[in-house]
Enzyme design. Structure first.
Site, PDB file in Angstrom:
ATOM      1  N   GLY A 143       0.821  -1.204   0.000  1.00 33.45           N
ATOM      2  CA  GLY A 143       0.000   0.000   0.000  1.00 33.45           C
ATOM      3  C   GLY A 143       0.851   1.248   0.000  1.00 33.45           C
ATOM      4  N   PRO A 144       0.255   2.369  -0.380  1.00 27.04           N
ATOM      5  CA  PRO A 144       1.006   3.620  -0.436  1.00 27.04           C
ATOM      6  C   PRO A 144       1.507   4.027   0.946  1.00 27.04           C
ATOM      7  CG  PRO A 144      -1.345   4.008  -0.771  1.00 27.04           C
ATOM      8  CD  PRO A 144      -1.145   2.540  -0.789  1.00 27.04           C
ATOM      9  N   PRO A 145       2.519   4.885   0.992  1.00 24.10           N
ATOM     10  CA  PRO A 145       3.080   5.289   2.275  1.00 24.10           C
ATOM     11  C   PRO A 145       2.024   5.929   3.177  1.00 24.10           C
ATOM     12  CG  PRO A 145       4.309   6.264   0.454  1.00 24.10           C
ATOM     13  CD  PRO A 145       3.172   5.542  -0.137  1.00 24.10           C
ATOM     14  N   GLY A 146       2.116   5.662   4.448  1.00 24.64           N
ATOM     15  CA  GLY A 146       1.244   6.330   5.409  1.00 24.64           C
ATOM     16  C   GLY A 146      -0.140   5.745   5.530  1.00 24.64           C
ATOM     17  N   LYS A 177       0.637   0.470   7.240  1.00 25.08           N
ATOM     18  CA  LYS A 177       1.230  -0.866   7.150  1.00 25.08           C
ATOM     19  C   LYS A 177       1.978  -1.212   8.430  1.00 25.08           C
ATOM     20  CE  LYS A 177       3.498   0.219   3.387  1.00 25.08           C
ATOM     21  NZ  LYS A 177       2.960   1.552   3.099  1.00 25.08           N
ATOM     22  N   THR A 178       2.788  -0.281   8.887  1.00 23.48           N
ATOM     23  CA  THR A 178       3.537  -0.525  10.116  1.00 23.48           C
ATOM     24  C   THR A 178       2.584  -0.675  11.288  1.00 23.48           C
ATOM     25  OG1 THR A 178       5.257   0.883   9.191  1.00 23.48           O
ATOM     26  CG2 THR A 178       5.444   0.335  11.513  1.00 23.48           C
ATOM     27  N   HIS A 190      -1.116  34.173 -12.399  1.00 23.13           N
ATOM     28  CA  HIS A 190      -0.841  32.750 -12.604  1.00 23.13           C
ATOM     29  C   HIS A 190      -1.911  31.893 -11.917  1.00 23.13           C
ATOM     30  CE1 HIS A 190       2.014  29.247 -13.007  1.00 23.13           C
ATOM     31  NE2 HIS A 190       1.219  28.808 -12.038  1.00 23.13           N
ATOM     32  N   GLU A 191      -2.149  32.167 -10.643  1.00 21.27           N
ATOM     33  CA  GLU A 191      -3.129  31.368  -9.899  1.00 21.27           C
ATOM     34  C   GLU A 191      -4.541  31.614 -10.419  1.00 21.27           C
ATOM     35  OE1 GLU A 191      -2.136  28.995  -8.153  1.00 21.27           O
ATOM     36  OE2 GLU A 191      -0.053  29.643  -8.024  1.00 21.27           O
TER      37      GLU A 191
HETATM   38  P1  ADP Z   1       3.009   3.011   6.583  1.00 18.41           P
HETATM   39  O1  ADP Z   1       3.815   2.043   7.355  1.00 18.41           O
HETATM   40  O2  ADP Z   1       1.992   2.371   5.709  1.00 18.41           O
HETATM   41  O3  ADP Z   1       3.815   4.018   5.838  1.00 18.41           O
HETATM   42  P2  ADP Z   1       2.259   3.815   9.189  1.00 18.41           P
HETATM   43  O4  ADP Z   1       1.698   2.574   9.719  1.00 18.41           O
HETATM   44  O5  ADP Z   1       3.642   4.143   9.593  1.00 18.41           O
HETATM   45  O6  ADP Z   1       2.151   3.862   7.625  1.00 18.41           O
HETATM   46  O7  ADP Z   1       1.289   4.999   9.585  1.00 18.41           O
HETATM   47  C1  ADP Z   1       1.766   6.210  10.076  1.00 18.41           C
HETATM   48  C2  ADP Z   1       0.790   6.796  11.074  1.00 18.41           C
HETATM   49  O8  ADP Z   1      -0.429   7.161  10.448  1.00 18.41           O
HETATM   50  C3  ADP Z   1       0.389   5.814  12.141  1.00 18.41           C
HETATM   51  O9  ADP Z   1       1.287   5.828  13.200  1.00 18.41           O
HETATM   52  C4  ADP Z   1      -0.983   6.319  12.565  1.00 18.41           C
HETATM   53  O10 ADP Z   1      -0.872   7.356  13.501  1.00 18.41           O
HETATM   54  C5  ADP Z   1      -1.523   6.910  11.294  1.00 18.41           C
HETATM   55  N1  ADP Z   1      -2.408   5.964  10.606  1.00 18.41           N
HETATM   56  C6  ADP Z   1      -2.247   5.434   9.374  1.00 18.41           C
HETATM   57  N2  ADP Z   1      -3.272   4.630   9.047  1.00 18.41           N
HETATM   58  C7  ADP Z   1      -4.098   4.627  10.093  1.00 18.41           C
HETATM   59  C8  ADP Z   1      -5.348   3.967  10.379  1.00 18.41           C
HETATM   60  N3  ADP Z   1      -5.921   3.154   9.489  1.00 18.41           N
HETATM   61  N4  ADP Z   1      -5.907   4.205  11.563  1.00 18.41           N
HETATM   62  C9  ADP Z   1      -5.338   5.025  12.463  1.00 18.41           C
HETATM   63  N5  ADP Z   1      -4.188   5.650  12.264  1.00 18.41           N
HETATM   64  C10 ADP Z   1      -3.563   5.489  11.108  1.00 18.41           C
HETATM   65 ZN    ZN Z   2       0.814  26.956 -11.306  1.00 11.90          ZN
HETATM   66 MG    MG Z   3       5.853   2.275   7.662  1.00 15.02          MG
END
Ligand code: ADP
Ligand code: ZN
Ligand code: MG
Length: 616
Positions: free
Chosen positions: A212-215, A218-219, A433-434
């Site tokens: 999945g995309p970052p953030g 997954k962690t 521009h904007e």
């Molecule tokens: P990834 O590993 O996919 O890059 P992380 O697991 O590190 O993302 O997520 C970063 C932070 O974003 C988490 O510590 C949490 O605070 C928040 N977050 C992301 N997804 C969720 C979710 N589904 N529910 C609650 N918090 C989330």
């Molecule tokens: Zn522009």
């Molecule tokens: Mg991560």
């Protein structure tokens, strides 16, 4: 546990400081002895030349001479004064006196036997340098040995261990992501009661790949699996395996798996697994070799799991397309759990979760906030709420309100406001521009309504016009993509029309437009070249890069792609010019209001240009 380790580290540091100190002290001591020997002991009394003593003896001024080795101390008659001097080594004082025509019997000469003392000094000055040298060498060798151990400790994995005692993350801490949770619940069950599955003759999965995309959590969800199963969690990022030395990564893998097996049942979490699990190509460089060895070691370890190991490897990646096929074969990371960007409902849940423990004013509407944050990941949302809390605190507010949240949302996506000196000309350029982007987008039916226009610099951009999506779309259509390109080019078109000159401010817009156009041609088959995928394949290895194979696309085809891309861009640019020409009065109005107010919200903008007509 972490504490004990820290203390140990501190002691080690102290030790090395002490060792350093000891070396310095030894060197200083050696230097001191050396100088002492060269210049003799520090003098007491009045040092005079030996000729002076002889004259004084002649004149009867001296009572007694004390002779210690080559040093003489003369007591002056009728006074406390003492004169000191040195005779030449080996010469006898009697002989010297006689040679100068003085009768030695005139005075008392007391000879102190210093031969033993001298012998000691001689011995020490002969031995001490050796002792010092040996000592130094001993210290150096010890350092070297420790250094060598340091190299060996490279091989220890740097995995961070989250034990059962640490605050646990549960599935309830992960909002949304229901499908992923459902799949992972199975893993939790395996870890909790492996017996049940063994009796059925089922094989316990060894590896699960989280994609999945970052953030998008997954962690977070991996830790939740460990928390739910109440097992230790070893976490390491793929890049942490990589070191300068070849072979270290593999050694670390071995160590990490050994540790995990010792603590079984447990979870090994490998983040950014694509950084080691990239497809193996023909590379000659060391880094490549190292990666391959590390990857091989992971595969070996996973293959070597016995059914009783009960260690499950969770790997996270945002580029599964780059993964080596060997990694996703059965018996390895054969399960895949997909985490997507959160949809409306999920965003609501995530926002609610992260709102806990923060005060909000009554006008804050979760539903509206979730609608406003299309395209935000879970991390973005968490970040936004935290930024809002910080902002509210800084401004001395009692609770987080709508305005603060809006600023936080913008900051998360575009970076913080940047106050900088702007000439009046720069501001005018930015305003047109904007306004150009806004007017063009406003007149295209597939572009989302303008949310806000601003000429306040943020991050790298000099201003921004936002068209946040109003709904979650899983597909883009050709007409919407073309209109996005046209809108992106609106800024440049306005500059050219009003100032008869163009600026560098459009560089990012051009990149966006070109990327969309190229993807349309090569990936989505939306050009005259037909429904065909001709996206250049990512090239691995030195060889393919050197020979510039073009990623499997022939040169003739590359030329055709370029022509198609240019066709799309040209026609879009022409369209944005036409829209602006037709709406010149509105463009002026918007630009002038921007110069005055710097930021226009959607309702203010619509007051100037009228409501957006949606054709479709
Ligand atoms: P990834 O590993 O996919 O890059 P992380 O697991 O590190 O993302 O997520 C970063 C932070 O974003 C988490 O510590 C949490 O605070 C928040 N977050 C992301 N997804 C969720 C979710 N589904 N529910 C609650 N918090 C989330
Ligand atoms: Zn522009
Ligand atoms: Mg991560």
């Amino acid at each position: 546990m972490a504490n004990g380790r820290k203390k140990l580290k501190l002691d080690k540091r102290m030790l090395s400081i002490l060792k350093g100190l000891a070396v310095y002290i030894l060197i200083a001591l050696a230097a001191l002895i050396f100088f002492y020997q060269v210049s003799g002991p520090p003098q007491t009394g009045n040092e005079v030349p030996i000729s002076q003593i002889i004259t004084d003896v002649k004149e009867g001024k001296i009572q007694k001479i004390l002779l210690e080795g080559d040093k003489l101390t003369a007591d002056v008659k009728n006074s406390d004064q003492k004169l000191t001097s040195h005779k030449e080594a080996g010469e006898s004082l009697y002989k010297i006196l006689e040679a100068s025509g003085v009768d030695p019997k005139l005075i008392t000469i007391e000879v102190k036997d210093t031969s033993i003392q001298q012998a000691w000094i001689g011995l020490i000055s002969a031995i001490l340098p050796v002792i010092i040298l040996v000592g130094l060498m001993f210290l150096l060798f010890r350092n070297a040995r420790e250094g060598a151990q340091g190299i060996f400790s490279f091989a220890q994995s740097r995995a961070r261990l989250f034990t059962k005692d640490q605050p646990q993350i549960k599935f309830s801490d992960v909002a949304g992501a229901d499908e992923a949770k459902k799949e992972l619940e199975e893993v939790v069950d395996f870890l909790k009661s492996p017996q049940k599955y063994k009796e059925m003759g089922a094989k316990i999965p060894k590896g699960v790949l989280l994609v999945g995309p970052p953030g998008c959590g997954k962690t977070l969800i991996s830790r939740a699996v460990a928390g739910e199963a109440n097992v230790p969690f070893f976490s390491i990022a793929g890049s942490e395996f990589m070191e300068m030395l070849v072979g270290v990564g593999a050694a670390r893998v071995r160590d990490m798996f050994a540790q995990a097996k010792k603590n079984a049942p447990g979870i090994i979490f490998i983040d950014e697994i694509e950084s080691i699990g990239r497809m193996r190509g023909m590379g000659f460089t060391g880094g490549h070799d190292e990666r391959e060895q590390t990857l091989n070691q992971i595969l070996v370890e996973m293959d070597g799991f016995t059914p009783n190991d009960h260690v499950i490897v969770l790997g996270a990646s945002n580029r599964p397309d780059l993964l080596d096929p060997a990694l996703i074969r059965p018996g390895r990371f054969d399960r895949r759990v997909i985490l997507n960007m959160p949809d409306l409902e999920e965003r609501k849940a995530i926002i609610k979760l992260h709102m806990k423990g923060k005060p909000f004013t009554d006008d804050v509407d979760v539903e509206k906030l979730a609608r406003r944050t299309v395209g935000f990941s879970g991390a973005d949302l968490a970040n936004m709420l935290n930024e809002a809390a910080i902002l509210a605190a800084r401004e001395g507010k009692k609770a987080i309100d709508h305005i603060v949240l809006e600023e936080a949302a913008t900051k998360v996506k575009l970076g913080p406001q940047r106050k900088r000196m702007q000439t009046e000309k720069d501001r005018k350029l930015a305003a047109y521009h904007e306004a150009g982007h806004a007017i063009v987008g406003h007149n295209l039916s597939n572009v989302d309504p303008v949310h806000r226009i601003s000429i306040v610099a943020r991050g790298l951009s000099g201003g921004h016009t936002m068209f946040p999506p109003t709904e979650d779309r899983s597909n883009e259509t050709k007409s919407r993509l073309v209109e996005q390109i046209t809108t992106a080019l609106g800024g440049r078109a306005a500059e050219e029309m009003v100032f008869k000159d163009i600026s560098t401010g459009a560089a990012n817009d051009l990149e966006v437009a070109s990327t969309i156009a190229r993807d349309m041609v090569t990936e989505y088959g939306m050009s005259d070249l037909g429904p065909i995928n001709i996206k250049p394949r990512p090239m691995f290895g030195l060889w393919s890069r050197m020979t510039d194979e073009g990623g499997g696309v022939s040169q003739a085809m590359q030329a055709k792609i370029d022509t198609e891309v240019k066709k799309i861009i040209d026609s879009s640019y022409k369209q944005s010019q036409q829209i602006l020409l037709k709406n010149k009065i509105k463009l002026d109005k918007v630009a002038n209001t921007l110069l005055e107010k710097e930021t226009l919200e959607s309702d203010e903008f619509e007051k100037l240009v009228g409501k957006k007509k949606v054709l479709s």
